[in-house]
Design a protein around this motif. Structure first.
Motif, mmCIF file in Angstrom:
data_model
loop_
_atom_site.group_PDB
_atom_site.id
_atom_site.type_symbol
_atom_site.label_atom_id
_atom_site.label_comp_id
_atom_site.label_asym_id
_atom_site.label_seq_id
_atom_site.Cartn_x
_atom_site.Cartn_y
_atom_site.Cartn_z
ATOM 1 N N THR A 7 52.545 23.869 30.918
ATOM 2 C CA THR A 7 51.541 24.315 31.881
ATOM 3 C C THR A 7 50.227 24.617 31.179
ATOM 4 O O THR A 7 49.157 24.244 31.649
ATOM 5 C CB THR A 7 52.006 25.588 32.613
ATOM 6 O OG1 THR A 7 53.398 25.464 32.867
ATOM 7 C CG2 THR A 7 51.285 25.759 33.915
ATOM 8 N N ALA A 8 50.320 25.265 30.045
ATOM 9 C CA ALA A 8 49.119 25.640 29.296
ATOM 10 C C ALA A 8 48.313 24.404 28.918
ATOM 11 O O ALA A 8 47.081 24.418 28.988
ATOM 12 C CB ALA A 8 49.494 26.422 28.041
ATOM 13 N N ARG A 9 49.012 23.324 28.530
ATOM 14 C CA ARG A 9 48.304 22.084 28.187
ATOM 15 C C ARG A 9 47.490 21.576 29.367
ATOM 16 O O ARG A 9 46.341 21.179 29.216
ATOM 17 C CB ARG A 9 49.308 21.009 27.743
ATOM 18 C CG ARG A 9 49.467 20.905 26.233
ATOM 19 C CD ARG A 9 50.137 19.589 25.841
ATOM 20 N NE ARG A 9 51.450 19.403 26.460
ATOM 21 C CZ ARG A 9 52.578 19.956 26.018
ATOM 22 N NH1 ARG A 9 52.557 20.729 24.952
ATOM 23 N NH2 ARG A 9 53.716 19.730 26.631
ATOM 24 N N GLU A 10 48.100 21.598 30.528
ATOM 25 C CA GLU A 10 47.400 21.097 31.712
ATOM 26 C C GLU A 10 46.228 22.000 32.095
ATOM 27 O O GLU A 10 45.168 21.525 32.489
ATOM 28 C CB GLU A 10 48.366 20.974 32.899
ATOM 29 C CG GLU A 10 49.460 19.930 32.704
ATOM 30 C CD GLU A 10 48.908 18.526 32.464
ATOM 31 O OE1 GLU A 10 47.847 18.210 33.034
ATOM 32 O OE2 GLU A 10 49.526 17.769 31.694
ATOM 33 N N ILE A 11 46.451 23.289 31.955
ATOM 34 C CA ILE A 11 45.364 24.217 32.298
ATOM 35 C C ILE A 11 44.200 24.051 31.322
ATOM 36 O O ILE A 11 43.032 24.087 31.705
ATOM 37 C CB ILE A 11 45.872 25.671 32.299
ATOM 38 C CG1 ILE A 11 46.877 25.851 33.437
ATOM 39 C CG2 ILE A 11 44.728 26.663 32.451
ATOM 40 C CD1 ILE A 11 47.660 27.121 33.365
ATOM 41 N N SER A 38 45.727 34.347 26.365
ATOM 42 C CA SER A 38 46.080 35.541 27.134
ATOM 43 C C SER A 38 46.967 35.194 28.328
ATOM 44 O O SER A 38 47.845 35.977 28.705
ATOM 45 C CB SER A 38 44.825 36.323 27.544
ATOM 46 O OG SER A 38 44.213 35.729 28.644
ATOM 47 N N VAL A 39 46.765 34.011 28.900
ATOM 48 C CA VAL A 39 47.638 33.597 30.006
ATOM 49 C C VAL A 39 49.069 33.371 29.502
ATOM 50 O O VAL A 39 50.047 33.782 30.127
ATOM 51 C CB VAL A 39 47.105 32.320 30.682
ATOM 52 C CG1 VAL A 39 48.165 31.696 31.586
ATOM 53 C CG2 VAL A 39 45.856 32.622 31.492
ATOM 54 N N LYS A 40 49.172 32.763 28.328
ATOM 55 C CA LYS A 40 50.501 32.531 27.743
ATOM 56 C C LYS A 40 51.216 33.856 27.539
ATOM 57 O O LYS A 40 52.396 34.007 27.845
ATOM 58 C CB LYS A 40 50.356 31.828 26.389
ATOM 59 C CG LYS A 40 50.353 30.320 26.466
ATOM 60 C CD LYS A 40 50.382 29.758 25.049
ATOM 61 C CE LYS A 40 50.685 28.275 25.047
ATOM 62 N NZ LYS A 40 50.656 27.717 23.688
ATOM 63 N N GLU A 41 50.476 34.792 26.995
ATOM 64 C CA GLU A 41 51.032 36.110 26.723
ATOM 65 C C GLU A 41 51.596 36.741 27.996
ATOM 66 O O GLU A 41 52.706 37.245 28.024
ATOM 67 C CB GLU A 41 49.907 36.979 26.137
ATOM 68 C CG GLU A 41 50.368 38.232 25.447
ATOM 69 C CD GLU A 41 51.432 37.945 24.391
ATOM 70 O OE1 GLU A 41 51.216 37.030 23.573
ATOM 71 O OE2 GLU A 41 52.476 38.631 24.409
ATOM 72 N N ARG A 42 50.781 36.661 29.044
ATOM 73 C CA ARG A 42 51.198 37.266 30.316
ATOM 74 C C ARG A 42 52.364 36.533 30.958
ATOM 75 O O ARG A 42 53.185 37.131 31.656
ATOM 76 C CB ARG A 42 50.014 37.259 31.301
ATOM 77 C CG ARG A 42 49.526 38.638 31.662
ATOM 78 C CD ARG A 42 48.624 38.591 32.865
ATOM 79 N NE ARG A 42 49.340 38.732 34.122
ATOM 80 C CZ ARG A 42 48.750 38.692 35.306
ATOM 81 N NH1 ARG A 42 47.463 38.485 35.401
ATOM 82 N NH2 ARG A 42 49.466 38.841 36.405
ATOM 83 N N GLU A 99 44.707 35.008 38.865
ATOM 84 C CA GLU A 99 44.429 36.442 38.779
ATOM 85 C C GLU A 99 43.530 36.763 37.582
ATOM 86 O O GLU A 99 42.584 37.531 37.688
ATOM 87 C CB GLU A 99 45.740 37.221 38.647
ATOM 88 C CG GLU A 99 46.470 37.386 39.974
ATOM 89 C CD GLU A 99 47.905 37.884 39.790
ATOM 90 O OE1 GLU A 99 48.642 37.871 40.787
ATOM 91 O OE2 GLU A 99 48.281 38.280 38.652
ATOM 92 N N GLU A 100 43.850 36.122 36.444
ATOM 93 C CA GLU A 100 43.041 36.352 35.239
ATOM 94 C C GLU A 100 41.599 35.888 35.441
ATOM 95 O O GLU A 100 40.660 36.558 35.025
ATOM 96 C CB GLU A 100 43.658 35.594 34.050
ATOM 97 C CG GLU A 100 44.946 36.193 33.532
ATOM 98 C CD GLU A 100 44.689 37.390 32.625
ATOM 99 O OE1 GLU A 100 43.861 37.263 31.713
ATOM 100 O OE2 GLU A 100 45.302 38.451 32.843
ATOM 101 N N LEU A 101 41.470 34.707 36.080
ATOM 102 C CA LEU A 101 40.136 34.152 36.315
ATOM 103 C C LEU A 101 39.306 35.066 37.208
ATOM 104 O O LEU A 101 38.161 35.398 36.886
ATOM 105 C CB LEU A 101 40.252 32.786 37.005
ATOM 106 C CG LEU A 101 40.268 31.533 36.141
ATOM 107 C CD1 LEU A 101 40.339 30.300 37.020
ATOM 108 C CD2 LEU A 101 39.022 31.484 35.274
ATOM 109 N N VAL A 102 39.889 35.460 38.314
ATOM 110 C CA VAL A 102 39.160 36.324 39.249
ATOM 111 C C VAL A 102 38.793 37.626 38.562
ATOM 112 O O VAL A 102 37.692 38.162 38.735
ATOM 113 C CB VAL A 102 40.001 36.593 40.518
ATOM 114 C CG1 VAL A 102 39.298 37.602 41.418
ATOM 115 C CG2 VAL A 102 40.251 35.300 41.274
ATOM 116 N N ASN A 103 39.727 38.069 37.746
ATOM 117 C CA ASN A 103 39.510 39.293 36.997
ATOM 118 C C ASN A 103 38.272 39.198 36.110
ATOM 119 O O ASN A 103 37.399 40.057 36.124
ATOM 120 C CB ASN A 103 40.757 39.536 36.139
ATOM 121 C CG ASN A 103 40.949 41.001 35.885
ATOM 122 O OD1 ASN A 103 40.200 41.817 36.424
ATOM 123 N ND2 ASN A 103 41.935 41.342 35.077
#
Ligand SMILES: Nc1nc2c(ncn2[C@@H]2O[C@H](COP(=O)(O)OP(=O)(O)OP(=O)(O)O)[C@@H](O)[C@H]2O)c(=O)[nH]1
Ligand SMILES: Nc1nc2c(ncn2[C@@H]2O[C@H](COP(=O)(O)OP(=O)(O)OP(=O)(O)O)[C@@H](O)[C@H]2O)c(=O)[nH]1
Ligand SMILES: [Mg+2]
Ligand SMILES: [Mg+2]
Lengths: 309, 290
Positions: free
Chosen positions: A30-34, A54-58, A80-84
């Protein structure tokens, strides 16, 4: 090729059933695609790297809800992270305790500053203020005339004592404008400045001179939503040069994903306050972080699905 | 980091590792070359470097530079068609999205043409943007070229038509037509541009239509280029604002997508800040750190 991140992720996870917990392989895929989606949205590479980490961590150890498959789960976290980041503490314009309030506009050449001056003028006027626009771009051919025209369209006074086109000193125009505004009972002053690159020391120094002359309550950094990887260098240069207290994203009426919003926010921490969405003076809105998040990732429908889950 | 990279170059390693490849890839991505083009170029390079037995990051960098120059088709003809063979003026039209540098490029190009001994006329077919015609007029005065303009909010096609007509009757070498900036997503405005082109063609064919692209533009540049090609016949690209910190890597994909060359670069706001596009020089700038 897949158009949107949702398509891509659906593809990655097609045939894969939710396993109750995200595996590391799920997260990596997923991270690769993001990463690709963010880069194609023009988010600056260092920001992409930090964001993915940070997304991976979460995502690690996140419980997979029954309603969401692993891809949707990660997307939810990403969103959520993006909006944040994009939203942070959204805030309104700061007005001076003793008027006039001074708003200084700064940015690269052609970003949309002069048009924004007109938009702000019209918007402030509609809110009961008595704004005045100040022509401190004495460089670009007919920038003064342009400001006079938009001022007229906005029904707002323009202070333009110098003809421009290389004639006149922008710092002294800036200085005199404040006295003039006080005298004419204007409670907000919007100062238009020349476009400048982040690496032009001399021009950056001029912007600093204008700033020191008017002591602005807000310095708005205007940035074109179509900008690519350079957003990060430019934002840093303006932050370290003239400085800024807020960001305006312009030309959002196009189809650029606008990853610069994330880059600028990430490196400077300053809020994105307004969106400029057209050439007409009414094409102007306060900034909506949620809309921007799904625009950057190009994942419209999927978010609705997730929201409903 | 620049320091780390500098060190790498000094301690010439025997073998390339994954970090070297990642550095290379990052370099391209940060220059706005884009994910697809970057992946493609790096993959080709991997094959090549295996065949050649490339061992040091320095060699790799040179190989990459060659690859990028190649991707820019250095053999393409990059001259601006400013002379026509039909006994009438050559028509050069300038198009692009908002604020890229169209009007400025018209002024600078007029300067170059006049310097080469041509007679030039400019047409202010941007009748929309505040003071656009005044801006072109100022440029005209700067470089000693007359500007044909219409009344405010006039039909841009009719101003372009009149400018070309005037150019024909004055028997000038070149007529430069400045058009309003428009986002490629605005169908009405794109139709209007198509009409400008068609109306000029009633006098004579347009020799050159230059798409002006801002070097800071990210991945959206490719879409812009595609959509503009659908309404006018783009024959060349001008890459502006290369004097800033942006590298302009998007033109690699744009050139491939359009099949037309980048012809000119903008290097500042002054009247002499226009230069021919040189693929090798461009690539050196693209790969330079910082
Ligand atoms: N489509 C669209 N065009 C915009 C927007 N904001 C500004 N523009 C256009 O972008 C171009 C540049 O805008 P300006 O306001 O002159 O930009 P500037 O930052 O003052 O430019 P300089 O003074 O030359 O640095 C003009 O054609 C504007 O009409 C927007 O939100 N959407
Ligand atoms: N640094 C730099 N600035 C440039 C260059 N070319 C144009 N500019 C500046 O960019 C801004 C926009 O240039 P214009 O020529 O007005 O752009 P345009 O495409 O005609 O804009 P619209 O007609 O509003 O769409 C102005 O401030 C120019 O001085 C360049 O090569 N380098
Ligand atoms: Mg301006
Ligand atoms: Mg123009």
């Amino acid at each position: 090729m897949f158009d949107t991140l949702s398509d891509r992720l659906e593809n990655v996870f097609s045939g894969l059933r939710s396993k109750g917990r995200l595996t590391d392989a799920d997260i990596d895929a997923t991270a690769r695609e993001i990463r690709i989606a963010l880069l194609e949205a023009d988010v600056a590479l260092p920001v992409v790297k930090a964001f993915i980490a940070s997304v991976k961590e979460r995502s690690k150890g996140a419980e997979v809800s029954k309603a969401l498959n692993p891809a949707q789960q990660v997307i939810k976290i990403v969103n959520e992270e993006l909006v944040n980041i994009l939203g942070g503490e959204t805030r309104r314009l700061q007005f001076a305790k003793t008027p006039p309030t001074v708003i200084l506009l700064a940015g690269l050449q052609g970003a949309g500053k002069t048009t924004l001056a007109g938009k702000l003028g019209k918007w402030l006027k509609a809110q009961g203020h008595s704004p005045m626009l100040v022509a401190c771009d004495l460089q670009r051919p007919n920038a003064v005339t342009q400001l006079q025209v938009v001022g007229e369209q906005a029904g707002v006074e323009v202070y333009a004592p110098e003809p421009g086109n290389g004639v006149g000193d922008p710092v002294s125009v800036a200085l005199n404008s404040i006295e003039n505004a006080k005298h004419a009972m204007h409670d907000v002053v919007v100062v238009d400045t020349a476009g400048r690159t982040g690496i032009d020391q001399e021009m950056m120094q001029q912007a600093i001179g204008i700033r020191d002359a008017v002591q602005p309550n807000e310095i708005l950094f205007v940035i074109d939503a179509m900008i690519g990887q350079d957003a990060i260098n430019t934002a840093q240069a303006f932050r370290d040069g003239v400085g800024f207290t807020g960001v305006v994203l312009s030309k959002l009426d196009g189809d650029a994903r606008g990853g610069a919003a994330l880059s600028v926010r990430h490196v400077t921490g300053q809020p994105i306050m307004f969106a400029s969405t057209g050439e007409k003076l009414d094409d102007f809105d306060v900034f909506h972080p949620e809309r921007m998040a799904s625009r950057i990732l190009g994942m419209g429908d999927m978010l609705t699905l997730i929201e409903q889950a | 980091s620049a320091f780390g990279r500098g060190l790498l170059a000094v301690i010439s390693k025997e073998q390339l590792d994954e970090d070297d490849w990642e550095d290379l890839e990052d370099n391209l991505l940060q220059a706005d070359v884009g994910v697809a083009a970057t992946t493609h170029i790096v993959e080709q390079l991997r094959t090549k470097s295996k065949v050649l037995g490339t061992a040091s990051p320095d060699q790799l960098r040179n190989l990459l530079a060659d690859e990028l120059v190649e991707a820019l088709s250095p053999e393409m003809d990059r001259t601006v068609r400013s002379k026509s063979t039909d006994g009438k003026p050559a028509i050069v039209m300038v198009v692009g999205v908002n604020g890229t540098g169209k009007t400025t490029t018209c002024g600078k190009l007029a300067r170059v043409l006049v310097g080469d001994g041509n007679t030039v006329l400019m047409g202010a077919a941007d009748t929309f943007r505040a003071a656009a015609a005044d801006q072109l007029q100022t440029w005209g005065e700067r470089v000693g070229v007359d500007v044909i303009r219409g009344p405010e909010q006039a039909d841009p096609a009719s101003v372009a038509f009149d400018a070309v007509k005037e150019g024909i009757s004055r028997n000038v070498d070149t007529v430069l037509i400045d058009t309003a900036g428009r986002l490629h997503t605005k169908i009405g405005l794109m139709d209007e541009l198509g009409k400008v082109g068609r109306v000029i063609a009633k006098h004579k064919p347009i020799e050159e239509t230059l798409l002006v692209l801002d070097a800071t533009t990210g991945q959206n540049g490719v879409v812009q280029a595609k959509v503009f090609t659908e309404v006018v016949d783009i024959t060349g690209v001008v890459l502006t604002k290369l004097d800033g910190s942006a590298k302009g890597g998007i033109v690699i994909s744009v050139q491939r997508e359009l099949g037309v060359p980048v012809k000119l670069v903008g290097l500042g706001e002054g009247k002499d800040d226009l230069a021919p596009f040189d693929p090798r020089e461009f690539v050196e700038g693209l790969l330079a750190n910082g």
